[in-house]
Design a protein around this motif. Structure first.
Motif, PDB file in Angstrom:
ATOM      1  N   MET A  18    -136.972  39.519 102.574  1.00 41.65           N
ATOM      2  CA  MET A  18    -135.609  39.188 102.209  1.00 41.65           C
ATOM      3  C   MET A  18    -135.298  37.776 102.714  1.00 41.65           C
ATOM      4  O   MET A  18    -135.657  37.415 103.830  1.00 41.65           O
ATOM      5  N   ILE A  19    -134.635  37.001 101.876  1.00 41.78           N
ATOM      6  CA  ILE A  19    -134.268  35.633 102.229  1.00 41.78           C
ATOM      7  C   ILE A  19    -132.751  35.509 102.176  1.00 41.78           C
ATOM      8  O   ILE A  19    -132.118  35.907 101.204  1.00 41.78           O
ATOM      9  N   ARG A  20    -132.212  34.943 103.241  1.00 38.87           N
ATOM     10  CA  ARG A  20    -130.778  34.703 103.346  1.00 38.87           C
ATOM     11  C   ARG A  20    -130.561  33.204 103.540  1.00 38.87           C
ATOM     12  O   ARG A  20    -131.459  32.498 103.974  1.00 38.87           O
ATOM     13  N   VAL A  21    -129.346  32.757 103.277  1.00 39.03           N
ATOM     14  CA  VAL A  21    -128.959  31.383 103.599  1.00 39.03           C
ATOM     15  C   VAL A  21    -127.701  31.431 104.452  1.00 39.03           C
ATOM     16  O   VAL A  21    -126.857  32.311 104.272  1.00 39.03           O
ATOM     17  N   GLU A  22    -127.607  30.493 105.385  1.00 40.37           N
ATOM     18  CA  GLU A  22    -126.426  30.445 106.239  1.00 40.37           C
ATOM     19  C   GLU A  22    -126.191  29.009 106.688  1.00 40.37           C
ATOM     20  O   GLU A  22    -127.136  28.286 107.017  1.00 40.37           O
ATOM     21  N   ARG A  23    -124.934  28.645 106.688  1.00 42.70           N
ATOM     22  CA  ARG A  23    -124.552  27.306 107.143  1.00 42.70           C
ATOM     23  C   ARG A  23    -124.644  27.255 108.664  1.00 42.70           C
ATOM     24  O   ARG A  23    -124.165  28.150 109.352  1.00 42.70           O
ATOM     25  N   VAL A  24    -125.261  26.221 109.176  1.00 42.73           N
ATOM     26  CA  VAL A  24    -125.461  26.065 110.619  1.00 42.73           C
ATOM     27  C   VAL A  24    -124.141  26.205 111.368  1.00 42.73           C
ATOM     28  O   VAL A  24    -124.064  26.867 112.399  1.00 42.73           O
ATOM     29  N   TYR A  25    -123.094  25.604 110.838  1.00 40.26           N
ATOM     30  CA  TYR A  25    -121.808  25.579 111.522  1.00 40.26           C
ATOM     31  C   TYR A  25    -121.096  26.933 111.492  1.00 40.26           C
ATOM     32  O   TYR A  25    -120.141  27.136 112.236  1.00 40.26           O
ATOM     33  N   ASP A  26    -121.551  27.848 110.647  1.00 38.22           N
ATOM     34  CA  ASP A  26    -120.958  29.181 110.555  1.00 38.22           C
ATOM     35  C   ASP A  26    -121.757  30.228 111.322  1.00 38.22           C
ATOM     36  O   ASP A  26    -121.343  31.380 111.399  1.00 38.22           O
ATOM     37  N   LEU A  27    -122.874  29.841 111.882  1.00 35.36           N
ATOM     38  CA  LEU A  27    -123.748  30.776 112.592  1.00 35.36           C
ATOM     39  C   LEU A  27    -123.105  31.159 113.925  1.00 35.36           C
ATOM     40  O   LEU A  27    -122.936  30.331 114.804  1.00 35.36           O
ATOM     41  N   LYS A  28    -122.719  32.415 114.014  1.00 36.47           N
ATOM     42  CA  LYS A  28    -122.067  32.904 115.243  1.00 36.47           C
ATOM     43  C   LYS A  28    -123.089  33.442 116.234  1.00 36.47           C
ATOM     44  O   LYS A  28    -123.019  33.177 117.415  1.00 36.47           O
ATOM     45  N   GLN A  29    -124.001  34.243 115.731  1.00 37.45           N
ATOM     46  CA  GLN A  29    -125.071  34.764 116.575  1.00 37.45           C
ATOM     47  C   GLN A  29    -126.279  35.036 115.709  1.00 37.45           C
ATOM     48  O   GLN A  29    -126.169  35.256 114.512  1.00 37.45           O
ATOM     49  N   ARG A  30    -127.412  35.014 116.330  1.00 31.19           N
ATOM     50  CA  ARG A  30    -128.652  35.232 115.608  1.00 31.19           C
ATOM     51  C   ARG A  30    -128.874  36.716 115.387  1.00 31.19           C
ATOM     52  O   ARG A  30    -128.703  37.522 116.289  1.00 31.19           O
ATOM     53  N   GLY A  31    -129.270  37.055 114.163  1.00 34.03           N
ATOM     54  CA  GLY A  31    -129.628  38.426 113.841  1.00 34.03           C
ATOM     55  C   GLY A  31    -131.135  38.583 113.847  1.00 34.03           C
ATOM     56  O   GLY A  31    -131.860  37.772 114.425  1.00 34.03           O
TER      57      GLY A  31
END
Length: 118
Positions: A1-14
């Motif tokens: 599975m591939i996800r995308v996330e904006r660095v500035y919106d990353l609250k915690q690592r999953g």
């Protein structure tokens, strides 16, 4: 599975692997503050393509076409992401303001197509 996330919106690592897929380090983010498994600069669009695109929504379709052509010529850059996605979740991190039209979104589309081909 591939996800995308904006660095500035990353609250915690999953769960899974996290890779920064931008050629430039995101402004204002300390390197030790970003939980990365890798920074894959070579999978990012070339400087020439990145500056041509300039996040202009009207250029999105052509940007993807040109970016995919660059990726086709550089499989060593994206193969590690494909292998990681085959065994777990991969999160592609990016710094762009536009969360719908950026290189990470395009890269996810490209990699998803490669996964379906396999």
């Amino acid at each position: 599975m591939i996800r995308v996330e904006r660095v500035y919106d990353l609250k915690q690592r999953g769960a899974g692997a996290y890779f920064l897929v931008d050629r430039l380090w995101p402004r204002g983010v300390k390197k030790e503050a970003l939980p990365l498994d890798g920074w894959l600069k070579d999978v990012a669009p070339s400087d020439k393509l990145r500056t041509w695109f300039a996040h202009d929504p009207k250029k999105w379709a052509e940007f993807q076409r040109r970016y995919f052509a660059e990726l086709d010529r550089n499989p060593e850059a994206w193969r590690p992401l494909l292998e990681a996605a085959r065994s777990g979740t991969v999160t592609l991190l990016f710094g762009a303001k536009d969360v719908e039209r950026n290189n990470a979104v395009a890269l996810k589309s490209y990699l998803d197509a490669k996964l379906r081909e396999a």
